[in-house]
Design a protein around this motif. Structure first.
Motif, short mmCIF file in Angstrom:
data_model
loop_
_atom_site.label_atom_id
_atom_site.label_comp_id
_atom_site.label_asym_id
_atom_site.label_seq_id
_atom_site.Cartn_x
_atom_site.Cartn_y
_atom_site.Cartn_z
N VAL A 192 1.02 -1.06 0.47
CA VAL A 192 -0.34 -0.21 -0.12
C VAL A 192 0.41 1.19 0.07
O VAL A 192 0.59 2.16 -1.16
CB VAL A 192 -0.70 0.33 1.35
N ALA A 193 1.58 1.41 1.16
CA ALA A 193 2.41 2.28 0.91
C ALA A 193 3.26 2.49 -0.43
O ALA A 193 3.77 3.91 -0.97
CB ALA A 193 3.86 2.26 1.86
N SER A 221 -4.09 6.11 -12.18
CA SER A 221 -4.16 6.38 -13.15
C SER A 221 -5.45 5.74 -13.79
O SER A 221 -6.33 6.02 -13.07
CB SER A 221 -3.06 4.43 -13.88
N ALA A 222 -5.50 6.63 -14.61
CA ALA A 222 -6.54 7.47 -15.80
C ALA A 222 -7.92 5.91 -16.11
O ALA A 222 -9.00 5.82 -15.38
CB ALA A 222 -6.62 8.10 -16.87
N ALA A 278 -2.80 -3.29 -11.22
CA ALA A 278 -1.97 -4.62 -11.00
C ALA A 278 -1.71 -4.35 -10.03
O ALA A 278 -0.93 -5.68 -9.70
CB ALA A 278 -1.09 -3.72 -12.21
N SER A 279 -1.17 -3.66 -8.96
CA SER A 279 -0.43 -3.59 -7.97
C SER A 279 -1.22 -3.86 -6.94
O SER A 279 -0.59 -4.54 -5.82
CB SER A 279 -0.26 -2.37 -7.98
N GLY A 280 -3.14 -4.88 -7.05
CA GLY A 280 -3.08 -5.35 -5.87
C GLY A 280 -3.93 -4.09 -4.72
O GLY A 280 -4.77 -5.02 -4.69
N ALA A 284 -12.92 -2.65 -5.90
CA ALA A 284 -12.94 -2.75 -4.03
C ALA A 284 -11.60 -1.59 -3.20
O ALA A 284 -10.73 -2.42 -4.34
CB ALA A 284 -13.87 -3.41 -2.74
N VAL A 285 -11.68 -0.94 -2.41
CA VAL A 285 -10.43 0.08 -2.54
C VAL A 285 -9.91 -0.51 -0.72
O VAL A 285 -11.19 0.21 -0.67
CB VAL A 285 -10.07 1.00 -3.13
#
Ligand SMILES: Cc1cc2nc3c(=O)[nH]c(=O)nc-3n(C[C@H](O)[C@H](O)[C@H](O)COP(=O)(O)OP(=O)(O)OC[C@H]3O[C@@H](n4cnc5c(N)ncnc54)[C@H](O)[C@@H]3O)c2cc1C
Length: 574
Positions: A12-13, A428-429, A436-438, A495-496
């Motif tokens: 996350v960081a 990103s737009a 991709a980063s999860g 979801a974030v």
């Protein structure tokens, strides 16, 4: 990790840090979030401009006017430094009988952030002659300098231009209701009764305020008490310093003009205590040498919170510990709770520990302004997503495994990552980088999304169905949300995780309304004062709104300075 997150903390960081506008190791940020309740992150360049010239630093680091007897310390370099729990400070005080003083001052102020600068000015104003600030960092300002510098007050001319009829009593009532019965009413009364004078004090030093706004809804506070009180500072025109940089710059100029001495890179390591007189001085590193500095009148602890000290967080504030583990903290690295430990070393009590200045940074743009809902692992909503930030973070922390997600649909995703990324300045737009980063999870159906998050799928479906039905009728009967009442119906779904942009710990040394540090029984420890976020007791289970911390630095800083200046010199002081 016992209280971990489904997205590993490190991921996350790092995901966030590449999105920061500025250098991640020394961040400088632009405001990009909601206009309902702002956190002002120092504009690029502000902090740099607020810094002192290197010549000035050298001048200030040189031995002060009253420097003498250097190197004659009785305990010298052999004195114990640090403890396992709270590294960097002595865990016990030094008896005055064992000390030979290297320097003598009227007042020694520990920490040159917002509260320390105000306390120094106030001490001079009330008659102290030799006032020294010992600052651990390489520049003055502390977290106050990187903050929004916003301050809450009722009844100022700035506020009256927007709303009429607000009073310190109403301000007090708002704080009491937000504190839910666990804050010290006398301290809150002191804060609110002196808030207008605090704003006047800052204006007298050259600051102005360019706007006043209000705290977002808090369910425990009557709606009619939630009026604009948060004053936004500026040093002048558009090109002038803004926010906390402006606030600190006028204080620094005033301190210099008033002859306040400052030693930079001079951490205080311990207190010196006399059986009869109380706290009579400090042990500090001055110019790289361990030194004893006498404080004839007294010592003010203004070291900020224990924001970044994970050992203390674990002991005193599990929520702060969790926010640092899963989110990011923007307090200065020097704020390790040293003043609190110094107080403990002479028997101080603690108060108000536990809440945080937590801000749901990664998700502000979604639920509150554009759409989406927050749900927990059970697939249930648990708060008003447009509510006050720290109230919401307390409730995220209260969910099972401290987990919550902002869930939204494709119609929200279509708004684009720049608007959705909240305080981090945009994703990103098409959100592809975050997927991709999860950081962001995406699935064609709500059921698949729930499965990916190990969430109760049946309940999530019920929650969304009920939300869609309610907002179809234009209301949120469950939590009273009024903004972005849009159905979630167009897949794919996203979801974030809700993580914190942490702006500091809450709670600290127990003080009375004269800012005297109290012991566990409530007796004052003679000649020891505390101000700002090193002190505690005026905040309840969560931070009650922007402008409270800076208010505590100005109000309590002024009181601490006045009180210490009014002391008689200790007997036999040099
Ligand atoms: C990004 C951000 C925005 C914020 N915005 C706002 C806002 O708009 N309004 C608001 O009310 N609050 C805001 N806050 C919170 C607020 O800024 C802080 O809680 C408050 O300014 C703390 O002031 P202080 O004087 O207690 O501590 P600080 O200003 O942090 O000063 C403490 C000083 O003590 C020094 N120190 C520590 N240990 C030692 C030692 N052993 N010896 C000597 N010196 C030591 C530190 O180096 C530091 O300079 C914000 C916080 C952040 C991070």
């Amino acid at each position: 990790m016992a209280c971990g997150h489904s997205v590993p903390a490190r991921r996350v960081a790092s995901t966030h840090s590449h999105l920061l506008k500025g250098n991640a190791s020394e961040p400088s940020f632009e405001w990009v979030g909601t206009d309902l309740e702002q956190v002002f992150l120092a504009r690029p360049g502000c902090r740099r401009e607020a810094r002192m010239s290197s010549e000035k630093k050298d001048e200030m680091k040189s031995v002060g006017r009253r420097g003498f007897l250097r190197g004659a310390s009785a305990l010298g370099a052999g004195a114990a430094i640090g403890s396992a729990l709270l590294p960097g400070c002595d865990d016990s005080s030094t008896p005055a009988s064992q000390v030979e003083w290297d320097e003598a001052w009227d007042v020694v102020i520990v920490g040159g952030g917002g509260a320390g600068l105000v306390a120094a000015l106030s001490a001079i104003e009330h008659g102290a002659e030799d006032v020294l600030i010992l600052e651990k960092g390489s520049e003055l300002g502390g977290t106050t300098a990187v903050s929004g510098g916003q301050i809450q007050a009722a009844g100022t001319s700035f506020q009256s231009a927007m709303v009429s009829g607000d009073t310190p009593e109403r301000h007090l009532e708002y704080y009491l209701q937000a504190a839910e019965g666990v804050a010290d009413e006398d301290l809150l009364r002191t804060l609110t009764e002196n808030a207008q004078a605090a704003v006047d004090f800052m204006v007298s030093k050259g600051l102005t305020y360019v706007g006043v706004y209000g705290v977002s809804p808090i369910p425990t506070v009557d709606a009619d008490l939630m009026v604009p009180r948060i004053h936004i500072p500026s040093a002048g025109g558009e090109d002038a310093l803004q926010g906390g940089a402006a606030h600190v710059s006028v204080l620094k100029d005033a301190a210099e003009a008033d002859g306040v001495e400052t030693y930079l890179e001079a951490p205080v390591l311990g207190l010196v205590k006399d059986e009869n007189e109380g706290v009579v001085g400090v042990k500090a590193m001055v110019g790289g040498v361990e030194s004893f500095l006498q404080a004839r009148l007294g010592v003010v602890l203004a070291t900020g919170g224990f924001d970044r000290n994970q050992a203390m967080n674990k002991e005193f504030s599990p929520q702060q510990m969790w926010e640092l583990e899963t989110g990011v903290c923007y307090c200065v690295p020097e704020n390790q709770g040293d003043g609190i430990k110094l107080g403990i070393s002479v028997g101080a009590g603690l108060s108000g520990l536990g809440g945080t200045i937590g801000y749901p940074g990664a998700t502000m743009g979604t639920a509150e302004e554009i759409g989406g809902i927050w749900v927990n692992r059970q697939g249930q909503r648990f708060c008003n997503e447009e509510g006050h930030y720290a109230y919401k973070m307390l409730h995220v922390f209260g969910q099972e495994r401290h987990q919550a997600w902002a869930v939204f649909d494709q119609s929200v995703a279509d708004v684009g990552g720049e608007a959705l990324g909240g305080i981090f300045g945009g994703w990103s737009a098409d959100l592809s980088a975050e997927i991709a980063s999860g950081l962001i999870s995406r699935a064609e159906t709500l059921e698949d999304l729930a499965a990916a998050l190990d969430m109760n799928a049946a309940q999530l479906a019920r929650t969304v169905a009920s939300w869609n039905e309610d907002v179809g009728e234009g209301a949120d009967p469950l939590f009273g949300r009024t903004l972005a009442l849009r159905p979630l119906e167009t897949g794919p779904f996203y979801a974030v995780p809700v993580t914190s942009v942490n702006l500091g710990s809450c709670g600290g040394l127990k003080i009375d309304t004269s800012c005297r540090v109290l012991d566990m029984e409530g007796a004052a420890i003679p000649r020891l004062y505390a101000a700002g976020m090193a002190a505690g007791g005026f905040i309840g289970p969560y931070y009650p709104g922007s402008g409270t911390a800076v208010l505590s630095t100005v109000v309590f800083g002024r009181i601490a300075g006045e009180q210490v200046a009014g002391m008689l010199p200790q007997e036999g002081s040099v």
